[in-house]
Design a protein around this motif. Structure first.
Motif, short mmCIF file in Angstrom:
data_model
loop_
_atom_site.label_atom_id
_atom_site.label_comp_id
_atom_site.label_asym_id
_atom_site.label_seq_id
_atom_site.Cartn_x
_atom_site.Cartn_y
_atom_site.Cartn_z
N ARG A 31 58.80 -6.11 60.41
CA ARG A 31 57.94 -5.25 61.29
C ARG A 31 58.68 -3.73 61.31
N LEU A 32 59.94 -3.65 61.53
CA LEU A 32 60.63 -2.42 61.84
C LEU A 32 60.68 -1.55 60.42
N ALA A 33 60.97 -2.55 59.21
CA ALA A 33 61.27 -1.88 57.98
C ALA A 33 59.73 -1.39 57.61
N THR A 34 58.62 -2.04 57.57
CA THR A 34 57.27 -1.56 57.28
C THR A 34 57.06 -0.31 58.44
N LEU A 35 57.12 -0.31 59.66
CA LEU A 35 56.90 0.74 60.46
C LEU A 35 57.57 2.06 59.83
N TYR A 36 58.93 1.78 59.56
CA TYR A 36 59.62 3.13 59.17
C TYR A 36 59.02 3.65 57.81
N GLU A 37 58.51 2.79 57.03
CA GLU A 37 57.56 2.97 55.85
C GLU A 37 56.50 3.89 56.21
N GLU A 38 55.80 3.37 57.21
CA GLU A 38 54.44 3.80 57.50
C GLU A 38 54.68 5.32 58.15
N MET A 39 56.13 5.40 58.73
CA MET A 39 56.33 6.75 59.53
C MET A 39 56.71 7.68 58.39
N GLY A 40 57.13 7.28 57.03
CA GLY A 40 57.70 8.09 56.06
C GLY A 40 58.89 8.08 56.21
N ASP A 41 60.00 7.50 57.02
CA ASP A 41 61.34 7.49 57.21
C ASP A 41 62.05 6.48 56.18
N LYS A 42 61.95 7.14 54.96
CA LYS A 42 62.66 6.20 53.82
C LYS A 42 63.96 5.72 54.03
#
Length: 323
Positions: free
Chosen positions: A294-305
Motif C-alpha cells: 500500500r505504501l509503495a503504490t501510494l508513493y507511486e500515486e504521489m509521484g515520489d519515485k
C-alpha cells in the motif's frame, strides 16, 4: 479493556476460569469432545484434567501447614498462573505449563487420603472426601454441558473450509446448521458476514457483523471486517470511526486497522494521513507485506519515485525470502 467494559470482562474471566478447571478445552480445534469420538482409547474413562484439579486443590490445602516452606515455589507458580488469567485471559487456553505442578499436589492429596483410610483417621478421611467430592463433581459433572458443547462446532469449522475455497453456498449451508445449535455464537455471525461479503451482499454482511459485535462487544476481527464493509459501501466516515475505535482498544496490535484506515484516507485523497497510517502499521509489523504494498503504490500515486522504489525493493526482498 477492563476499564472499557468491566462487567463483560468479569463474566468472561469467570467463564474461562470454569473452562480451565473443566476437562473441556476452550479452543474448538483442541476440543476433547471431538477426539473422544475419534478414538476408542480417549473415549475410556481416563484420569482427566478435571480430576487433577480437584485432587490438586485437596493436596494444596492438606499440605499447606506441613509443606508450605519446602513447596512454596510450587504454590507460587500455581497461584501466580491462576492470577495471570486476570490480565492475560488467553492463557486459559493453555493449561500445559501448570499441569506438572498440579500433578505433584494431586498425587500428594491422593496419597494422604489413602493414608487417612489406612491409619483409620476417619475424621480426616471424611473431611477430605467432603471437600474433594464437590470439587470432583464441579470439574467432571458439568451442569452447563450444552453450553460448553458450543466450543466444539463441527459445522462452523466445515463452513470455514468452504469459505477458504470460495464456496459461499456450502459455507452458508453449514453456518445455518451451526446457528440453529448455537444461536448466540458471535463467531458464527462473523463467518456469516464473511460469506455474504464474499458474495457481494454487503447489507447482509453488515447485519451479521453488527450482530457478532452485539454478542461479543470486544471483537477486533468483526470490527475490522465491518469497517471494510462500510468502506466498500462508500460510507467512509462510519468506516473510519470504527477503525479509530478499534485502534484505541488495541493500540499495540492493530496493523490491519491502520492499513484499512489509511485506505479510507487514500480514497478521500488525503495522502498524508494515508501515509501516516501505513507507516504506523509498519511500526507494529515491520514485515507486513500489505502495508508495504500500500505504501509503495501510494508513493507511486504521489509521484515520489525514489521512495516508491525503496519500498518496492524492501517488499520484493521479503517476498523472495518466502519463496
Amino acid at each position: 479493556l477492563i476499564r472499557s467494559n468491566p462487567t463483560h470482562y468479569a463474566k468472561e474471566f469467570f467463564k474461562k476460569i470454569y473452562l480451565l478447571a473443566n476437562y473441556y478445552e476452550f479452543s474448538p480445534r483442541e476440543s476433547i469432545n471431538y477426539f473422544r469420538k475419534e478414538s476408542w482409547f480417549l473415549s475410556l474413562p481416563l484420569f482427566n484434567f478435571g480430576s487433577i484439579v480437584a485432587f490438586s486443590i485437596l493436596g494444596m490445602l492438606i499440605g499447606w501447614r506441613r509443606l508450605r516452606q519446602k513447596a512454596m515455589p510450587l504454590y507460587l507458580f500455581v497461584l501466580g498462573y491462576g492470577g495471570s488469567l486476570v490480565l492475560f485471559m488467553p492463557l486459559s487456553r493453555y493449561r500445559l505449563p501448570v499441569v506438572p505442578f498440579l500433578i505433584v499436589f494431586a498425587s500428594y492429596g491422593i496419597a494422604e487420603v489413602i493414608a487417612f483410610a489406612r491409619n483409620k483417621r476417619w475424621a480426616n478421611f471424611s473431611k477430605s472426601l467432603a471437600l474433594v467430592i464437590p470439587l470432583f463433581l464441579i470439574t467432571n459433572t458439568n451442569p452447563f454441558y450444552a453450553y460448553l458443547e458450543s466450543f466444539s462446532r463441527p459445522e462452523y469449522h466445515k463452513a470455514l473450509m468452504h469459505l477458504r475455497v470460495e464456496d459461499t453456498r456450502g459455507a452458508l449451508s453449514e453456518l445455518d446448521k451451526a446457528l440453529k445449535k448455537h444461536p448466540n455464537d458471535p463467531d458464527i455471525y462473523e463467518a456469516l458476514g464473511d460469506a455474504y461479503s464474499k458474495k457481494g451482499e454487503l447489507k447482509k454482511a453488515e447485519e451479521k457483523y453488527i450482530k457478532a459485535l452485539e454478542l461479543e462487544q470486544v471483537f477486533p476481527k468483526a470490527m475490522n471486517k465491518l469497517g471494510v464493509v462500510y468502506a466498500r459501501m462508500g460510507e467512509l466516515e462510519k468506516a473510519k470511526e470504527l477503525f479509530i475505535k478499534a485502534i484505541s482498544l488495541f493500540p499495540t496490535d492493530a496493523p490491519e486497522f491502520h492499513i484499512n484506515l489509511g485506505n479510507c484516507y487514500r480514497f478521500e485523497g488525503d495522502f498524508k494521513k494515508a501515509e501516516f497510517e501505513y507507516k504506523r502499521a509498519l511500526h507494529f509489523s515491520p514485515e507486513n507485506l500489505q502495508a508495504l504494498y500500500r505504501l509503495a503504490t501510494l508513493y507511486e500515486e504521489m509521484g515520489d519515485k525514489a521512495f516508491s522504489d525503496k519500498i518496492w525493493h524492501r517488499l520484493n526482498g521479503l517476498i523472495s525470502k518466502l519463496r
